[in-house]
Scaffold this motif. Structure first.
Motif, PDB file in Angstrom:
ATOM      1  N   ARG A 240       0.824  -1.214   0.000  1.00  0.00           N
ATOM      2  CA  ARG A 240       0.000   0.000   0.000  1.00  0.00           C
ATOM      3  C   ARG A 240       0.855   1.259   0.000  1.00  0.00           C
ATOM      4  O   ARG A 240       0.507   2.258  -0.641  1.00  0.00           O
ATOM      5  N   LEU A 241       1.990   1.224   0.714  1.00  0.00           N
ATOM      6  CA  LEU A 241       2.798   2.425   0.890  1.00  0.00           C
ATOM      7  C   LEU A 241       4.029   2.475  -0.004  1.00  0.00           C
ATOM      8  O   LEU A 241       4.712   3.497  -0.051  1.00  0.00           O
ATOM      9  N   ALA A 242       4.341   1.385  -0.681  1.00  0.00           N
ATOM     10  CA  ALA A 242       5.572   1.342  -1.477  1.00  0.00           C
ATOM     11  C   ALA A 242       5.454   2.241  -2.704  1.00  0.00           C
ATOM     12  O   ALA A 242       4.405   2.329  -3.340  1.00  0.00           O
ATOM     13  N   LYS A 243       6.549   2.929  -3.025  1.00  0.00           N
ATOM     14  CA  LYS A 243       6.637   3.728  -4.245  1.00  0.00           C
ATOM     15  C   LYS A 243       7.391   2.919  -5.292  1.00  0.00           C
ATOM     16  O   LYS A 243       8.407   2.305  -4.992  1.00  0.00           O
ATOM     17  N   ALA A 244       6.886   2.945  -6.513  1.00  0.00           N
ATOM     18  CA  ALA A 244       7.468   2.109  -7.571  1.00  0.00           C
ATOM     19  C   ALA A 244       8.943   2.404  -7.784  1.00  0.00           C
ATOM     20  O   ALA A 244       9.754   1.491  -7.959  1.00  0.00           O
ATOM     21  N   ASP A 245       9.316   3.695  -7.757  1.00  0.00           N
ATOM     22  CA  ASP A 245      10.708   4.034  -8.051  1.00  0.00           C
ATOM     23  C   ASP A 245      11.649   3.785  -6.888  1.00  0.00           C
ATOM     24  O   ASP A 245      12.858   3.974  -7.007  1.00  0.00           O
ATOM     25  N   PHE A 250      15.256  -6.191  -8.895  1.00  0.00           N
ATOM     26  CA  PHE A 250      15.088  -7.620  -8.644  1.00  0.00           C
ATOM     27  C   PHE A 250      13.828  -7.924  -7.835  1.00  0.00           C
ATOM     28  O   PHE A 250      13.318  -9.048  -7.881  1.00  0.00           O
ATOM     29  N   ASP A 251      13.307  -6.945  -7.088  1.00  0.00           N
ATOM     30  CA  ASP A 251      12.126  -7.175  -6.262  1.00  0.00           C
ATOM     31  C   ASP A 251      10.824  -6.823  -6.969  1.00  0.00           C
ATOM     32  O   ASP A 251       9.748  -7.158  -6.477  1.00  0.00           O
ATOM     33  N   LEU A 252      10.909  -6.147  -8.104  1.00  0.00           N
ATOM     34  CA  LEU A 252       9.690  -5.670  -8.763  1.00  0.00           C
ATOM     35  C   LEU A 252       8.744  -6.790  -9.196  1.00  0.00           C
ATOM     36  O   LEU A 252       7.532  -6.683  -8.968  1.00  0.00           O
ATOM     37  N   PRO A 253       9.224  -7.893  -9.832  1.00  0.00           N
ATOM     38  CA  PRO A 253       8.264  -8.944 -10.225  1.00  0.00           C
ATOM     39  C   PRO A 253       7.479  -9.502  -9.045  1.00  0.00           C
ATOM     40  O   PRO A 253       6.257  -9.696  -9.137  1.00  0.00           O
ATOM     41  N   ARG A 254       8.168  -9.758  -7.930  1.00  0.00           N
ATOM     42  CA  ARG A 254       7.468 -10.292  -6.743  1.00  0.00           C
ATOM     43  C   ARG A 254       6.501  -9.259  -6.178  1.00  0.00           C
ATOM     44  O   ARG A 254       5.377  -9.599  -5.794  1.00  0.00           O
ATOM     45  N   LYS A 255       6.906  -7.990  -6.135  1.00  0.00           N
ATOM     46  CA  LYS A 255       6.033  -6.940  -5.624  1.00  0.00           C
ATOM     47  C   LYS A 255       4.782  -6.795  -6.483  1.00  0.00           C
ATOM     48  O   LYS A 255       3.683  -6.558  -5.974  1.00  0.00           O
ATOM     49  N   ILE A 256       4.950  -6.939  -7.792  1.00  0.00           N
ATOM     50  CA  ILE A 256       3.802  -6.839  -8.696  1.00  0.00           C
ATOM     51  C   ILE A 256       2.800  -7.956  -8.414  1.00  0.00           C
ATOM     52  O   ILE A 256       1.585  -7.719  -8.345  1.00  0.00           O
ATOM     53  N   PHE A 264      -4.466  -4.289  -5.595  1.00  0.00           N
ATOM     54  CA  PHE A 264      -3.933  -2.955  -5.852  1.00  0.00           C
ATOM     55  C   PHE A 264      -3.608  -2.799  -7.338  1.00  0.00           C
ATOM     56  O   PHE A 264      -3.299  -3.767  -8.028  1.00  0.00           O
ATOM     57  N   SER A 265      -3.621  -1.555  -7.791  1.00  0.00           N
ATOM     58  CA  SER A 265      -3.187  -1.261  -9.149  1.00  0.00           C
ATOM     59  C   SER A 265      -1.675  -1.461  -9.243  1.00  0.00           C
ATOM     60  O   SER A 265      -0.916  -1.001  -8.394  1.00  0.00           O
ATOM     61  N   THR A 266      -1.236  -2.137 -10.287  1.00  0.00           N
ATOM     62  CA  THR A 266       0.198  -2.399 -10.482  1.00  0.00           C
ATOM     63  C   THR A 266       0.766  -1.606 -11.657  1.00  0.00           C
ATOM     64  O   THR A 266       1.883  -1.876 -12.100  1.00  0.00           O
ATOM     65  N   ASN A 267       0.017  -0.618 -12.138  1.00  0.00           N
ATOM     66  CA  ASN A 267       0.482   0.130 -13.314  1.00  0.00           C
ATOM     67  C   ASN A 267       1.826   0.805 -13.061  1.00  0.00           C
ATOM     68  O   ASN A 267       2.717   0.781 -13.916  1.00  0.00           O
ATOM     69  N   GLY A 268       1.982   1.415 -11.888  1.00  0.00           N
ATOM     70  CA  GLY A 268       3.218   2.110 -11.576  1.00  0.00           C
ATOM     71  C   GLY A 268       4.411   1.176 -11.536  1.00  0.00           C
ATOM     72  O   GLY A 268       5.470   1.463 -12.115  1.00  0.00           O
ATOM     73  N   MET A 269       4.249   0.040 -10.864  1.00  0.00           N
ATOM     74  CA  MET A 269       5.358  -0.904 -10.736  1.00  0.00           C
ATOM     75  C   MET A 269       5.660  -1.589 -12.060  1.00  0.00           C
ATOM     76  O   MET A 269       6.823  -1.834 -12.399  1.00  0.00           O
ATOM     77  N   GLU A 270       4.627  -1.897 -12.839  1.00  0.00           N
ATOM     78  CA  GLU A 270       4.864  -2.513 -14.148  1.00  0.00           C
ATOM     79  C   GLU A 270       5.569  -1.533 -15.093  1.00  0.00           C
ATOM     80  O   GLU A 270       6.488  -1.928 -15.827  1.00  0.00           O
ATOM     81  N   THR A 271       5.172  -0.271 -15.052  1.00  0.00           N
ATOM     82  CA  THR A 271       5.838   0.728 -15.883  1.00  0.00           C
ATOM     83  C   THR A 271       7.291   0.891 -15.477  1.00  0.00           C
ATOM     84  O   THR A 271       8.185   0.982 -16.333  1.00  0.00           O
ATOM     85  N   GLN A 272       7.547   0.913 -14.158  1.00  0.00           N
ATOM     86  CA  GLN A 272       8.927   1.017 -13.681  1.00  0.00           C
ATOM     87  C   GLN A 272       9.749  -0.193 -14.109  1.00  0.00           C
ATOM     88  O   GLN A 272      10.913  -0.057 -14.528  1.00  0.00           O
ATOM     89  N   PHE A 273       9.170  -1.376 -14.029  1.00  0.00           N
ATOM     90  CA  PHE A 273       9.876  -2.599 -14.410  1.00  0.00           C
ATOM     91  C   PHE A 273      10.254  -2.579 -15.890  1.00  0.00           C
ATOM     92  O   PHE A 273      11.400  -2.856 -16.261  1.00  0.00           O
ATOM     93  N   HIS A 274       9.298  -2.225 -16.748  1.00  0.00           N
ATOM     94  CA  HIS A 274       9.583  -2.192 -18.185  1.00  0.00           C
ATOM     95  C   HIS A 274      10.519  -1.035 -18.538  1.00  0.00           C
ATOM     96  O   HIS A 274      11.315  -1.150 -19.487  1.00  0.00           O
ATOM     97  N   SER A 275      10.442   0.063 -17.785  1.00  0.00           N
ATOM     98  CA  SER A 275      11.362   1.178 -18.035  1.00  0.00           C
ATOM     99  C   SER A 275      12.802   0.762 -17.752  1.00  0.00           C
ATOM    100  O   SER A 275      13.728   1.120 -18.500  1.00  0.00           O
ATOM    101  N   LEU A 276      13.000   0.008 -16.671  1.00  0.00           N
ATOM    102  CA  LEU A 276      14.347  -0.478 -16.362  1.00  0.00           C
ATOM    103  C   LEU A 276      14.805  -1.504 -17.397  1.00  0.00           C
ATOM    104  O   LEU A 276      15.978  -1.518 -17.791  1.00  0.00           O
ATOM    105  N   LEU A 277      13.879  -2.363 -17.844  1.00  0.00           N
ATOM    106  CA  LEU A 277      14.237  -3.334 -18.884  1.00  0.00           C
ATOM    107  C   LEU A 277      14.647  -2.642 -20.185  1.00  0.00           C
ATOM    108  O   LEU A 277      15.564  -3.104 -20.881  1.00  0.00           O
TER     109      LEU A 277
END
Length: 360
Positions: A240-245, A250-256, A264-277
């Motif tokens: 609930r409180l985590a910020k995507a950036d 390495f933790d983003l897939p599990r967090k998603i 919860f909406s995962t748009n922020g974390m998915e966008t961050q993950f693909h941006s890093l990729l």
């Protein structure tokens, strides 16, 4: 070409140029940030020069992470201009080596630089952000890393409705600093307010420390500790409180996956993950843009307008990438499209311009 002597020479020149750009940016940012932190935190009770130096050091990886695309752009431009001025590219062309061949080492260098930024700099930045928050809390600061985003939680437990707010978050959300807890009765009226220096999520309750309780019509009272019963789980609070950036790569897939399980909406974390990729290919696109404006031979004076055009093109690409990333985080654009579309378009445009310049 990449593994020949000439290819290794070009790759080494690019790597050395990139290294010195990073050293220069690191030094400049560290000095400026230390000056800012020293002036901002000097009135805190536990302030010291050592603490300000450490906080600035912890902040540097996060700031450097934002400058990586520009470092790649300027490094490629500087390396190519230097090779041009020394006639090395003229000799390379005279030997029958095309632009696509002698650019491969620089493209490879940019790609490896992006991989290193994702696998090393990003986790270091996430670790540094946590350390910074912990040091700020130890110094007695109520400042958050994102002053415009104060976290709030609402819980309904055993018929009681409670809102929990905090100035900053540590340990992924299980520790809150400068906490305000507001209790409501079934009719929605406020019956109790608790202000605490900190709150830690334990098994089945929040442990509040240094608490000031205020009830309507009564004098405030202070408590060393207090417990607030809760059914919130650490995993829920963290998502609930985590910020995507602030989450390392390495933790983003599990967090998603965890966020999806809680709804919860995962748009922020998915966008961050693909941006890093896509970051390594973004640096490749920056290198192609640099090549478009740096390959024209000039012994003494490179065209200033052309160089300025390359810098502006790189800046526009970065702004468009950030803007589309914001659209992806808000759900307006699919995260995959938001992260990859600007990179693919920039690479296609850079390649097209180079083809037109070199092959007609």
């Amino acid at each position: 070409m990449i593994f020949t002597t000439l290819g290794r020479y070009f790759l080494t020149r690019y790597a050395v140029t990139t290294f010195w750009f990073l050293v220069g940016i690191f030094s400049l940012v560290f000095i400026i940030d230390f000056s800012e932190q020293a002036s901002r935190l000097s009135n805190l009770p536990h302030y010291s020069i050592t603490a300000a130096l450490l906080i600035s050091a912890f902040r540097i990886p996060t700031i450097l992470q934002q400058t990586v695309p520009f470092v790649a752009l300027f490094s490629a431009m500087a390396a190519l201009i230097s090779l041009n001025r020394r006639y090395e590219l003229v000799v390379t062309r005279a030997a029958g080596i095309s632009v696509w061949q002698f650019l491969r080492p620089l493209v490879l260098g940019a790609f490896l630089f992006g991989v290193l930024a994702v696998l090393a700099l990003n986790p270091l930045a996430a670790w540094g952000a946590k350390k910074e928050e912990a040091m700020l809390a130890a110094l007695g600061s109520s400042r958050t890393s994102d002053a415009g985003s104060i976290p709030w939680l609402r819980q309904i437990y055993q018929g009681t409705d409670t809102i929990i707010g905090a100035r900053s978050v540590q340990d992924g959300g299980t520790t809150l600093i400068n906490v305000t807890v507001i209790h409501f009765d079934p009719q929605g009226s406020i019956i109790l307010r608790q202000d605490a220096a900190s709150a830690k999520l334990e098994d089945g309750y929040w442990l509040l420390n240094d608490v000031a309780e205020t009830r309507s019509g009564q004098l405030p009272r202070r408590l060393q500790t207090a417990q607030l019963r809760t059914n919130l789980k650490p995993e829920f609070v963290q998502e609930r409180l985590a910020k995507a950036d602030s989450i390392q790569f390495f933790d983003l897939p599990r967090k998603i996956e965890v966020a999806r399980s809680f709804g919860f909406s995962t748009n922020g974390m998915e966008t961050q993950f693909h941006s890093l990729l896509s970051l390594p290919l973004l640096l490749v696109a920056m290198t192609l843009i640099a090549a478009c404006v740096s390959l024209k031979f000039s012994r003494f004076n490179q065209s200033r307008s052309v160089i300025l055009g390359g810098i502006l093109s790189g800046f526009v690409l970065y702004v468009v990438t950030v803007l589309v990333k914001a659209f992806g985080s808000s759900g307006i654009v699919p995260p995959f499209v938001a992260a990859w579309l600007p990179v693919v378009v920039a690479m296609a445009l850079g390649s097209t311009i180079l083809l037109n310049q070199e092959d007609g």
